[in-house]
Design a protein around this motif. Structure first.
Motif, PDB file in Angstrom:
ATOM      1  N   THR A  85      -9.071  13.312   5.320  1.00  0.00           N
ATOM      2  CA  THR A  85      -9.713  14.240   4.357  1.00  0.00           C
ATOM      3  C   THR A  85     -11.098  14.452   4.492  1.00  0.00           C
ATOM      4  N   ASN A 111      -3.761   3.246  -1.931  1.00  0.00           N
ATOM      5  CA  ASN A 111      -4.584   3.729  -2.964  1.00  0.00           C
ATOM      6  C   ASN A 111      -5.244   4.998  -2.494  1.00  0.00           C
ATOM      7  N   HIS A 112      -5.505   5.151  -0.970  1.00  0.00           N
ATOM      8  CA  HIS A 112      -5.909   6.476  -0.321  1.00  0.00           C
ATOM      9  C   HIS A 112      -4.668   7.488  -0.682  1.00  0.00           C
ATOM     10  N   HIS A 115      -4.690   8.991  -4.039  1.00  0.00           N
ATOM     11  CA  HIS A 115      -5.847  10.014  -4.264  1.00  0.00           C
ATOM     12  C   HIS A 115      -5.756  11.139  -3.367  1.00  0.00           C
ATOM     13  N   ARG A 118      -3.633  13.479  -5.091  1.00  0.00           N
ATOM     14  CA  ARG A 118      -4.403  14.129  -6.190  1.00  0.00           C
ATOM     15  C   ARG A 118      -5.586  15.278  -6.009  1.00  0.00           C
ATOM     16  N   ARG A 119      -6.045  14.813  -4.708  1.00  0.00           N
ATOM     17  CA  ARG A 119      -6.966  15.853  -4.355  1.00  0.00           C
ATOM     18  C   ARG A 119      -6.533  17.241  -3.813  1.00  0.00           C
ATOM     19  N   SER A 171       1.476  12.010  -8.059  1.00  0.00           N
ATOM     20  CA  SER A 171       0.306  11.817  -7.818  1.00  0.00           C
ATOM     21  C   SER A 171      -0.445  13.441  -7.530  1.00  0.00           C
TER      22      SER A 171
END
Ligand code: SF4
Ligand code: MG
Length: 280
Positions: A85, A111-112, A115, A118-119, A171
């Motif tokens: 990312t 967890n990554h 997100h 989501r990003r 997500s």
């Protein structure tokens, strides 16, 4: 005098994306075919190796950057998506492929994963899912079946497996697909589609670990092309993915969310000016 000569760049073949390093995977490991699919996809897209970055974490499949002739980074456990990312935001001109396994991606990197979906940064995440920690000798991973009996987990863990495709969908991943290493051409096509689609594309590739999960040789008989058309309706896709047998392959969701905008606003000319804004 003006230079009127023209230079043409020869088209690359799949093998041109491979490095000289010989993979040390066990003979018969599904990851060999996934490497082939990745190379085929790069060739089909006519990408230049210097414009590609292959990023990984830790595990058998995470060795993949070393086996390509592109830029690559073999990072630390579970942090491949953070690296990928950051790279894509800093260098949006690169094609960024993040690749790894189920343990790396869904446990240590879980967890990554949430997100990154989501990003919705414009990159492709390919997980070679063999439902086991292969490199560390066969511990159950987040996608291991609750009743998988092994020396390290006699009788099974009794724990419900993680469902990566539904979690990706919930997500915010913009493309969700499932492939099978035994179908390298089909998987290459999914990777092409995933790279071309804007935003975060998630491709789970069922890739047998023949050493610790010899039962996965049977996957060849179970895998089948999804019988339904792809959809941009997340609720419909979720229902299908939740109720399928786990062996449907193809693009299961193709969303329309715009990718994360990587254009960074101009930084303040002087950090001291910024600091003064926070002086109490
Ligand atoms: Fe492949 Fe399993 Fe061998 Fe690792 S241990 S290289 S995943 S077959
Ligand atoms: Mg694994």
């Amino acid at each position: 005098m003006a230079d009127t000569t023209t230079t043409t760049t020869p088209a690359l073949k799949a093998r041109d994306y491979n490095s000289d390093i010989k993979p040390i995977w066990c003979p018969g490991c599904g990851d060999f075919s996934v490497l082939l699919s990745i190379s085929k996809a790069f060739a089909e897209l006519e990408l230049r190796p210097e414009n590609i970055a292959v990023i990984s974490g830790i595990g058998c499949s995470s060795r993949i950057p070393a086996y390509t002739d592109c830029y690559g980074f073999h990072g630390v456990h579970g942090r491949a998506l953070a690296l990928g990312t950051g790279l894509k935001v800093a260098r949006p001109d690169l094609t960024v492929l993040v690749a790894g396994g189920d343990g790396d991606g869904f446990s240590i990197g879980g967890n990554h994963f949430l997100h990154a979906c989501r990003r919705n940064v414009d990159l492709t995440y390919l997980v070679m899912d063999n439902r086991v920690y292969g490199m560390t000798k066969g511990q159950p991973s987040p996608t291991t079946e609750a009743d998988w009996d092994s020396a390290l987990a006699p009788g099974g863990t009794g724990v419900r497996p993680f469902h990566p495709l539904v979690i990706a969908l919930a997500s915010g991943a913009n493309l969700v697909a499932r492939g099978f290493s035994g179908d390298p051409n089909g998987t290459a096509r999914l990777i092409v589609e995933a790279i071309q689609h804007p935003g975060f594309s998630f491709v789970e590739v069922l890739s047998p670990c023949i050493t610790f999960r010899p039962d996965q040789r049977e996957w060849r008989k179970e895998v089948h092309a999804a019988a339904v058309e792809e959809t941009d309706d997340a609720a419909r896709a979720a229902r299908r993915i939740m109720t399928d047998d786990g062996f449907n392959t193809g693009i299961l969701y193709r969303g329309t969310r715009p990718a994360f905008d990587t254009s960074v606003p101009a930084a303040p000319a002087d950090v001291a000016d910024l600091e003064r804004e926070f002086v109490l």
